[in-house]
Design a protein around this motif. Structure first.
Motif, PDB file in Angstrom:
ATOM      1  N   GLU A 280     137.622  89.738  79.130  1.00  0.00           N
ATOM      2  CA  GLU A 280     138.502  90.337  80.153  1.00  0.00           C
ATOM      3  C   GLU A 280     137.837  91.428  80.993  1.00  0.00           C
ATOM      4  O   GLU A 280     138.097  91.521  82.191  1.00  0.00           O
ATOM      5  CB  GLU A 280     139.764  90.907  79.482  1.00  0.00           C
ATOM      6  CG  GLU A 280     140.665  89.815  78.918  1.00  0.00           C
ATOM      7  CD  GLU A 280     141.829  90.351  78.100  1.00  0.00           C
ATOM      8  OE1 GLU A 280     141.965  91.592  77.968  1.00  0.00           O
ATOM      9  OE2 GLU A 280     142.608  89.530  77.583  1.00  0.00           O
ATOM     10  N   GLN A 282     135.695  93.320  83.448  1.00  0.00           N
ATOM     11  CA  GLN A 282     134.790  92.951  84.541  1.00  0.00           C
ATOM     12  C   GLN A 282     133.587  93.903  84.529  1.00  0.00           C
ATOM     13  O   GLN A 282     133.743  95.123  84.505  1.00  0.00           O
ATOM     14  CB  GLN A 282     135.523  93.023  85.879  1.00  0.00           C
ATOM     15  CG  GLN A 282     136.650  92.011  85.967  1.00  0.00           C
ATOM     16  CD  GLN A 282     137.295  91.958  87.331  1.00  0.00           C
ATOM     17  OE1 GLN A 282     137.216  92.888  88.130  1.00  0.00           O
ATOM     18  NE2 GLN A 282     137.965  90.852  87.624  1.00  0.00           N
ATOM     19  N   ASN A 308     132.653  88.099  83.755  1.00  0.00           N
ATOM     20  CA  ASN A 308     134.129  88.030  83.865  1.00  0.00           C
ATOM     21  C   ASN A 308     134.642  88.290  85.287  1.00  0.00           C
ATOM     22  O   ASN A 308     135.748  88.801  85.470  1.00  0.00           O
ATOM     23  CB  ASN A 308     134.807  89.005  82.879  1.00  0.00           C
ATOM     24  CG  ASN A 308     134.490  88.669  81.437  1.00  0.00           C
ATOM     25  OD1 ASN A 308     134.357  87.513  81.076  1.00  0.00           O
ATOM     26  ND2 ASN A 308     134.360  89.692  80.604  1.00  0.00           N
ATOM     27  N   PRO A 310     136.080  86.555  88.625  1.00  0.00           N
ATOM     28  CA  PRO A 310     136.676  85.240  88.942  1.00  0.00           C
ATOM     29  C   PRO A 310     135.849  84.477  89.986  1.00  0.00           C
ATOM     30  O   PRO A 310     135.266  85.080  90.889  1.00  0.00           O
ATOM     31  CB  PRO A 310     138.055  85.598  89.515  1.00  0.00           C
ATOM     32  CG  PRO A 310     138.309  87.011  89.136  1.00  0.00           C
ATOM     33  CD  PRO A 310     136.979  87.666  88.946  1.00  0.00           C
ATOM     34  N   LYS A 312     136.570  82.776  92.618  1.00  0.00           N
ATOM     35  CA  LYS A 312     136.887  83.012  94.039  1.00  0.00           C
ATOM     36  C   LYS A 312     136.254  84.304  94.544  1.00  0.00           C
ATOM     37  O   LYS A 312     135.822  84.388  95.701  1.00  0.00           O
ATOM     38  CB  LYS A 312     138.410  83.062  94.245  1.00  0.00           C
ATOM     39  CG  LYS A 312     139.037  81.691  94.366  1.00  0.00           C
ATOM     40  CD  LYS A 312     140.454  81.786  94.896  1.00  0.00           C
ATOM     41  CE  LYS A 312     140.942  80.434  95.396  1.00  0.00           C
ATOM     42  NZ  LYS A 312     142.315  80.505  95.893  1.00  0.00           N
ATOM     43  N   SER A 313     136.211  85.321  93.676  1.00  0.00           N
ATOM     44  CA  SER A 313     135.577  86.589  94.063  1.00  0.00           C
ATOM     45  C   SER A 313     134.070  86.406  94.206  1.00  0.00           C
ATOM     46  O   SER A 313     133.453  86.956  95.124  1.00  0.00           O
ATOM     47  CB  SER A 313     135.870  87.679  93.026  1.00  0.00           C
ATOM     48  OG  SER A 313     137.265  87.862  92.904  1.00  0.00           O
TER      49      SER A 313
END
Length: 481
Positions: A280, A282, A308, A310, A312-313
């Motif tokens: 979880e 980042q 961690n 995502p 799309k990021s």
């Protein structure tokens, strides 16, 4: 006449407000004095080769062949270059379509990113995904790329350790965000108190700032400390609780000068902690070829690795990287060579180990020489440099020196450092350029001057400092240490 866009009054206010002390007033004065013929020892910036550190032979041989691939066709190439350097140059040229003069993928050459991922796996004991590694023009560019993605406006805050490396304060200012300081405790060897961290976040929130990220510099710059596993765990738990992205500036991971506290990456500690936190939190980690025993500052090779984050990021960060087309290709190859150096049995292995060990052993000696030298001076106290390449002594300035500085409109440690520069030619950075507690003064110097020059430099510093203290101490009311 009407004012123009690039007239001073019309410039972006963030550009005018940002400060970068490492190349600030002291550096400019030192450059002037150098032009006048004074011998200047530039200890203001961690720039090893400028202070006489020799480049490692093997990477330079490989790069020379990559830069001039026609040498590979010369029948005499085997007399000039070892076979493993020739093989490695061919290996990197095969990865680049068009050689060093062509753009690479905006994230960097896939083959080099794979080598970085393998290095991270060997270091941490956990696999790394090359798709989540971006090669950059030095770690600084990577830091700016990530801060640019995190900071949305002036109410977004970034937790930064104070004293801090001014890359962070300057970049946050330029990008229009807010720096949220958390103070390291000098008397506890620049350790971090988690309660201070909570207090910093609470104060920022009270002012309407949303804290979004936390920076750690490990080993520390300018403070030179190595974070313990216990401290890293606390930091990771704190960032997880507060939903912060952790930015791990780990560029000095090869620069360790004691055996009690080795470097351990934030990523390893995070993954050792296991789920749910390991899945979880980042984390973005940064590294470079500029430091360690490489010191290839001018080559501008670096990387960041995302944990961690995502998909799309990651795509958005890739898009922004694409605007610059590609990181410089020679810097990428230096990074590949750093993470994948000669192995036992290779022709160049013994020389590579001899050179790198020699640099690190000498730096370890210099860290001791400098710390001991500062601690022998009147009104100067200095924690030992556990890692990185800086000393950050506290200068206990007498009240009369502080008054003299104020009369000249100078910050007291700037006044002291300017006097030191004029008297000795030693160019340092005042502690105020990094942030420090109110009423406490420091300077930062690198431990990089040549080992044989160090005794003379420390002797020159001691002579200046003790005369300065003699001049400004009020012997009736100011006690010596």
């Amino acid at each position: 006449m009407s004012s123009k866009p690039l007239d001073y009054d019309n410039l972006n206010e963030n550009v005018k407000k940002c400060q970068y002390a490492v190349r600030g007033e002291l550096y400019l004065r030192a450059s002037e004095l150098q032009k006048e013929g004074k011998k200047i020892i530039f200890t203001n910036v961690g720039n090893p080769h400028a202070l006489g550190q020799k480049p490692l032979t093997f990477p330079r041989q490989v790069i020379a062949l990559c830069q001039a691939p026609f040498l590979l066709d010369d029948p005499n190439v085997g007399f000039l270059f070892p076979a493993d350097a020739i093989a490695r140059a061919k290996h990197y040229l095969a990865m680049t379509s068009g050689g060093l003069g062509a753009y690479s993928d905006s994230r960097g050459t896939p083959g080099v990113r794979k080598e970085v991922a393998e290095f991270i796996e060997r270091r941490d004991g956990y696999p790394s995904d090359p798709e989540l590694i971006f090669l950059t023009d030095g770690a600084s560019k990577g830091v700016m790329q990530i801060l640019n993605s995190v900071i949305r406006g002036p109410s977004d805050g970034i937790l930064v350790p104070v004293p801090q490396y001014p890359l962070y304060s300057a970049s946050i200012q330029l990008l229009g965000g807010s720096l949220v300081p958390y103070y390291l405790e000098e008397t506890a060897n620049w350790g971090l108190d988690i309660n201070d961290l909570r207090q910093s976040v609470a104060q920022a929130r009270y002012k309407g700032i949303t804290v979004r990220a936390m920076v750690i510099i490990n080993p520390g710059n300018p403070t030179g400390q190595c974070l313990s596993v216990a401290n890293l765990k606390q930091i990771i738990q704190f960032c997880h609780q507060e939903s912060l992205v952790l930015l791990g500036d780990e560029v000095y991971q090869q620069n360790i000068y004691q055996d009690e506290r080795p470097f351990i990456s934030a990523r390893k500690v995070l993954l050792d902690m296991g789920p749910p936190i390991s899945k979880e939190l980042q984390l973005v980690s940064f590294h470079t070829v500029s430091k360690g025993y490489w010191g290839e500052c001018g080559q501008r090779g670096g990387y960041f690795e995302m944990t961690n984050i995502p998909p799309k990021s990651v795509e958005e960060i890739y898009k922004v990287a694409s605007i610059s087309l590609s990181p410089n290709v020679p810097g990428q190859i230096f990074m590949g060579l750093m993470v994948n150096p000669p192995k036992p049995g290779d022709i160049s292995y013994d020389q590579y180990v001899r050179e790198s060990k020699g640099i690190l052993e000498s730096l370890r000696k210099r860290a001791h020489m400098m710390t001991d030298g500062f601690n022998s001076c009147r009104n100067v106290v200095c924690n030992f440099t556990e890692g990185a390449m800086y000393s950050f002594p506290q200068i206990r300035l007498p009240p009369r020196a502080i008054e003299a500085a104020k009369k000249l409109g100078k910050v007291p440690d700037v006044f002291y450092c300017l006097r030191l520069l004029e008297a000795t030619g030693i160019s340092t950075v005042p502690g105020s350029g990094f942030g420090q507690k109110e009423g406490v003064f420091h300077l930062r110097t690198t431990i990089l001057p040549a080992e044989e020059d160090m005794p003379a430099i420390m002797s020159s510093f001691k002579k200046f400092n003790d005369e300065f203290m003699e001049q400004y101490e009020d012997h009736k009311g100011y006690s010596r240490m």
